[in-house]
Design a protein around this motif. Structure first.
Motif, PDB file in Angstrom:
ATOM      1  N   TYR A 110      51.459  25.457  30.674  1.00  0.00           N
ATOM      2  CA  TYR A 110      51.956  24.089  30.515  1.00  0.00           C
ATOM      3  C   TYR A 110      51.820  23.283  31.809  1.00  0.00           C
ATOM      4  O   TYR A 110      52.056  22.074  31.810  1.00  0.00           O
ATOM      5  N   MET A 111      51.414  23.902  32.925  1.00  0.00           N
ATOM      6  CA  MET A 111      51.174  23.168  34.174  1.00  0.00           C
ATOM      7  C   MET A 111      49.789  22.514  34.116  1.00  0.00           C
ATOM      8  O   MET A 111      48.868  22.859  34.860  1.00  0.00           O
ATOM      9  N   LYS A 112      49.638  21.560  33.209  1.00  0.00           N
ATOM     10  CA  LYS A 112      48.325  20.975  32.939  1.00  0.00           C
ATOM     11  C   LYS A 112      47.838  20.061  34.054  1.00  0.00           C
ATOM     12  O   LYS A 112      46.652  19.758  34.141  1.00  0.00           O
ATOM     13  N   GLN A 113      48.763  19.613  34.920  1.00  0.00           N
ATOM     14  CA  GLN A 113      48.359  18.703  36.004  1.00  0.00           C
ATOM     15  C   GLN A 113      47.665  19.428  37.153  1.00  0.00           C
ATOM     16  O   GLN A 113      47.067  18.796  38.014  1.00  0.00           O
ATOM     17  N   ILE A 114      47.757  20.741  37.187  1.00  0.00           N
ATOM     18  CA  ILE A 114      47.172  21.496  38.302  1.00  0.00           C
ATOM     19  C   ILE A 114      45.656  21.344  38.318  1.00  0.00           C
ATOM     20  O   ILE A 114      44.984  21.447  37.285  1.00  0.00           O
ATOM     21  N   LYS A 115      45.126  21.095  39.515  1.00  0.00           N
ATOM     22  CA  LYS A 115      43.689  21.135  39.750  1.00  0.00           C
ATOM     23  C   LYS A 115      43.420  22.197  40.816  1.00  0.00           C
ATOM     24  O   LYS A 115      44.228  22.376  41.736  1.00  0.00           O
ATOM     25  N   LEU A 116      42.271  22.879  40.717  1.00  0.00           N
ATOM     26  CA  LEU A 116      42.005  23.981  41.625  1.00  0.00           C
ATOM     27  C   LEU A 116      40.510  24.145  41.843  1.00  0.00           C
ATOM     28  O   LEU A 116      39.698  23.687  41.036  1.00  0.00           O
ATOM     29  N   VAL A 117      40.173  24.787  42.950  1.00  0.00           N
ATOM     30  CA  VAL A 117      38.786  25.183  43.209  1.00  0.00           C
ATOM     31  C   VAL A 117      38.730  26.700  43.278  1.00  0.00           C
ATOM     32  O   VAL A 117      39.743  27.372  43.504  1.00  0.00           O
ATOM     33  N   ILE A 118      37.549  27.250  43.099  1.00  0.00           N
ATOM     34  CA  ILE A 118      37.369  28.702  42.987  1.00  0.00           C
ATOM     35  C   ILE A 118      36.515  29.205  44.143  1.00  0.00           C
ATOM     36  O   ILE A 118      35.529  28.573  44.541  1.00  0.00           O
ATOM     37  N   ALA A 119      36.920  30.355  44.692  1.00  0.00           N
ATOM     38  CA  ALA A 119      36.155  30.961  45.788  1.00  0.00           C
ATOM     39  C   ALA A 119      34.809  31.452  45.273  1.00  0.00           C
ATOM     40  O   ALA A 119      34.728  32.130  44.242  1.00  0.00           O
ATOM     41  N   GLU A 120      33.750  31.125  46.029  1.00  0.00           N
ATOM     42  CA  GLU A 120      32.390  31.530  45.639  1.00  0.00           C
ATOM     43  C   GLU A 120      31.797  32.558  46.585  1.00  0.00           C
ATOM     44  O   GLU A 120      30.686  33.035  46.359  1.00  0.00           O
ATOM     45  N   GLY A 121      32.505  32.904  47.655  1.00  0.00           N
ATOM     46  CA  GLY A 121      32.006  33.876  48.616  1.00  0.00           C
ATOM     47  C   GLY A 121      32.311  33.435  50.032  1.00  0.00           C
ATOM     48  O   GLY A 121      33.110  32.518  50.265  1.00  0.00           O
ATOM     49  N   CYS A 122      31.677  34.098  51.000  1.00  0.00           N
ATOM     50  CA  CYS A 122      31.848  33.722  52.405  1.00  0.00           C
ATOM     51  C   CYS A 122      31.004  32.487  52.725  1.00  0.00           C
ATOM     52  O   CYS A 122      29.958  32.263  52.111  1.00  0.00           O
ATOM     53  N   GLU A 123      31.460  31.706  53.689  1.00  0.00           N
ATOM     54  CA  GLU A 123      30.716  30.518  54.088  1.00  0.00           C
ATOM     55  C   GLU A 123      29.308  30.851  54.585  1.00  0.00           C
ATOM     56  O   GLU A 123      28.365  30.093  54.388  1.00  0.00           O
ATOM     57  N   ASP A 124      29.179  32.034  55.246  1.00  0.00           N
ATOM     58  CA  ASP A 124      27.872  32.394  55.801  1.00  0.00           C
ATOM     59  C   ASP A 124      26.950  33.028  54.754  1.00  0.00           C
ATOM     60  O   ASP A 124      25.824  33.426  55.061  1.00  0.00           O
ATOM     61  N   GLY A 125      27.440  33.199  53.520  1.00  0.00           N
ATOM     62  CA  GLY A 125      26.608  33.734  52.450  1.00  0.00           C
ATOM     63  C   GLY A 125      26.412  35.236  52.482  1.00  0.00           C
ATOM     64  O   GLY A 125      25.606  35.765  51.711  1.00  0.00           O
ATOM     65  N   ASN A 126      27.152  35.960  53.319  1.00  0.00           N
ATOM     66  CA  ASN A 126      27.019  37.416  53.425  1.00  0.00           C
ATOM     67  C   ASN A 126      27.726  38.084  52.244  1.00  0.00           C
ATOM     68  O   ASN A 126      28.957  38.191  52.222  1.00  0.00           O
ATOM     69  N   GLU A 127      26.971  38.562  51.260  1.00  0.00           N
ATOM     70  CA  GLU A 127      27.548  39.145  50.049  1.00  0.00           C
ATOM     71  C   GLU A 127      28.231  40.482  50.318  1.00  0.00           C
ATOM     72  O   GLU A 127      29.268  40.787  49.723  1.00  0.00           O
ATOM     73  N   GLU A 128      27.663  41.296  51.189  1.00  0.00           N
ATOM     74  CA  GLU A 128      28.273  42.591  51.506  1.00  0.00           C
ATOM     75  C   GLU A 128      29.638  42.393  52.162  1.00  0.00           C
ATOM     76  O   GLU A 128      30.600  43.100  51.864  1.00  0.00           O
ATOM     77  N   LYS A 129      29.719  41.446  53.059  1.00  0.00           N
ATOM     78  CA  LYS A 129      30.993  41.138  53.718  1.00  0.00           C
ATOM     79  C   LYS A 129      32.023  40.672  52.690  1.00  0.00           C
ATOM     80  O   LYS A 129      33.193  41.073  52.741  1.00  0.00           O
ATOM     81  N   TRP A 130      31.587  39.862  51.745  1.00  0.00           N
ATOM     82  CA  TRP A 130      32.486  39.364  50.710  1.00  0.00           C
ATOM     83  C   TRP A 130      32.994  40.493  49.822  1.00  0.00           C
ATOM     84  O   TRP A 130      34.195  40.581  49.530  1.00  0.00           O
ATOM     85  N   LYS A 131      32.102  41.401  49.426  1.00  0.00           N
ATOM     86  CA  LYS A 131      32.517  42.536  48.591  1.00  0.00           C
ATOM     87  C   LYS A 131      33.497  43.438  49.339  1.00  0.00           C
ATOM     88  O   LYS A 131      34.454  43.959  48.758  1.00  0.00           O
ATOM     89  N   THR A 132      33.258  43.629  50.643  1.00  0.00           N
ATOM     90  CA  THR A 132      34.167  44.455  51.444  1.00  0.00           C
ATOM     91  C   THR A 132      35.546  43.818  51.518  1.00  0.00           C
ATOM     92  O   THR A 132      36.573  44.502  51.372  1.00  0.00           O
ATOM     93  N   LEU A 133      35.586  42.504  51.718  1.00  0.00           N
ATOM     94  CA  LEU A 133      36.866  41.797  51.786  1.00  0.00           C
ATOM     95  C   LEU A 133      37.614  41.886  50.455  1.00  0.00           C
ATOM     96  O   LEU A 133      38.831  42.100  50.428  1.00  0.00           O
ATOM     97  N   LEU A 134      36.899  41.745  49.350  1.00  0.00           N
ATOM     98  CA  LEU A 134      37.530  41.850  48.034  1.00  0.00           C
ATOM     99  C   LEU A 134      38.106  43.238  47.806  1.00  0.00           C
ATOM    100  O   LEU A 134      39.217  43.396  47.275  1.00  0.00           O
ATOM    101  N   SER A 135      37.365  44.249  48.215  1.00  0.00           N
ATOM    102  CA  SER A 135      37.824  45.628  48.046  1.00  0.00           C
ATOM    103  C   SER A 135      39.081  45.893  48.878  1.00  0.00           C
ATOM    104  O   SER A 135      40.034  46.531  48.413  1.00  0.00           O
ATOM    105  N   GLN A 136      39.082  45.405  50.116  1.00  0.00           N
ATOM    106  CA  GLN A 136      40.256  45.584  50.972  1.00  0.00           C
ATOM    107  C   GLN A 136      41.487  44.908  50.374  1.00  0.00           C
ATOM    108  O   GLN A 136      42.590  45.456  50.402  1.00  0.00           O
TER     109      GLN A 136
END
Length: 395
Positions: free
Chosen positions: A194-220
């Motif tokens: 019912y919190m319909k007024q909420i707006k949000l953005v979604i994380a797409e990864g690290c700013e530097d584009g390092n996918e391995e670093k992002w996966k490691t951070l998610l796992s931690q």
């Protein structure tokens, strides 16, 4: 995990879009760009809040009406309250005669023994699984409720509830995350749909584009949530109050109605249940009657003059350590700020006023919340925790 290094989506989403488009990708990280100011602080969330959303949490809730016509929303699997079903047996009373039932064959020379009500009250889920709606239930203990964090709220007694229907309420379930990537609090955060007024953005990864670093951070982070997140023990038990006008405004779609959260207390009944209600729970069946001893005469209660519901109180400024009350729950925000001044911590009073921290909220604060949300250093956090536990400076 450094939250400032995350790349966020360029598009904003609402909660419904989050669930519809990204539920299969849970868990994921979101940042609130437009917050929600609810009727109560407990039901609000600020912009810039970062959360790790774990899953979609769906809960069956029952619409329960009190005798006075108030409408409550109760989790059917709640273990906070237990109930007796009322009026589901074929037993009745007539004056001071109890009419019972016996098997069709044979005669009965002696009265049937009195059978007490069920020894154990049941959960609402257990009652509803065996009966058709609507169902009338009686709480095993007298329930008294009032609206949370409202000192002017009236108390209401609940001795019977009529369960008219059930519905499903959906929430996103997650944890608030600090800029350094730690949990603000171990208790999960619920974002109702019912919190319909909420707006949000979604994380797409690290700013530097390092996918391995992002996966490691998610796992931690997954490991940290597993150890500290209180996920396995989490059950949403809150019983809430719904406004009749809000229900009509949303076309009786209860899941879209913003509720009011309640403080509940339970106590034993002052008097036994009525004879009619008692007999309605006797597991018997065919007609045999016998005389009962006369019911005890209830003495009229002594009327005590009623005090005004909301006597005006003149706030007293705390100027000495000895003025501090033993029970800190009684402090309003200004009283708590007076205490901070007496503890040589007056530099935090503006933050406490801004966040409306009173004596009740003081006991909900955790170390991370004091440090991040209120800007307190480690020494003053330790000092405030000791103060909350009963320590007072020697003067």
């Amino acid at each position: 995990m450094d939250i400032s290094k995350i790349k966020w989506s360029s598009k904003d989403y609402n909660l419904k879009e989050l669930v519809t488009k990204f539920q299969d990708s849970f868990p994921l990280y979101i940042k609130i760009t437009e917050g929600f100011l609810g009727k109560q602080e407990v039901d609000s969330i600020s912009s810039s809040t970062v959360l790790r959303i774990h899953c979609l949490y769906s809960q069956e809730r029952a619409i329960a009406k009190t005798k006075s016509g108030r409408i409550l929303s109760v989790p059917t699997k709640s273990t906070t309250l237990r109930f007796f079903p009322v009026g589901d047996q074929q037993t009745s009373t007539a004056g001071n005669k109890m009419v019972l039932q016996k098997p069709a064959s044979g005669t009965m020379s002696k009265p049937l023994p009195v059978v007490p009500p069920p020894a154990k009250p049941q959960t609402l889920d257990g009652i509803l699984s065996k009966r058709k709606l609507p169902v009338v239930v009686r709480p095993a203990k007298l329930v008294i409720f009032k609206v949370t964090n409202n000192p002017r709220a009236e108390e209401h007694r609940v001795d019977h509830l009529t369960i008219s229907l059930t519905y499903h309420q959906e929430f996103t379930l997650g944890h608030s995350i600090t800029n350094e990537g730690s949990l603000i609090a171990r208790c999960p955060v619920l974002l109702p749909m019912y919190m319909k007024q909420i707006k949000l953005v979604i994380a797409e990864g690290c700013e530097d584009g390092n996918e391995e670093k992002w996966k490691t951070l998610l796992s931690q982070h997954t490991n940290m949530i597993s150890k500290l997140g209180d996920m396995e023990q989490f059950v949403f038990q809150d019983i809430t109050l719904l406004d009749r006008k809000d229900i009509q405004q949303h076309g009786n779609l209860y899941s879209d109605v913003e509720p009011l959260y309640l403080d509940l207390t339970q106590q034993k009944y002052d008097i036994p249940v009525s004879l009619d209600e008692y007999c309605s729970q006797l597991p018997v069946s065919s007609a045999v009657s016998y005389d009962l001893p006369p019911l005890p005469i209830k003495k009229p209660a002594i009327e005590v003059p009623k005090l005004p519901d909301h006597p005006e109180k003149i706030p007293k400024k705390l100027t000495n350590v000895n003025d501090i009350p033993e029970d800190l729950h009684t402090l309003d925000t200004e009283g708590l700020c007076d205490c901070l001044t007496l503890l040589n911590m007056e530099k935090y009073t503006d933050n406490f006023r801004k966040e409306q921290i009173d004596g009740h909220l003081l006991f909900d604060l955790e170390k991370d919340m004091m440090r991040i949300c209120l800007g307190m250093n480690e020494l003053h956090i330790s000092k405030l925790l000791r103060f909350r536990s009963g320590w007072r400076p020697t003067v």
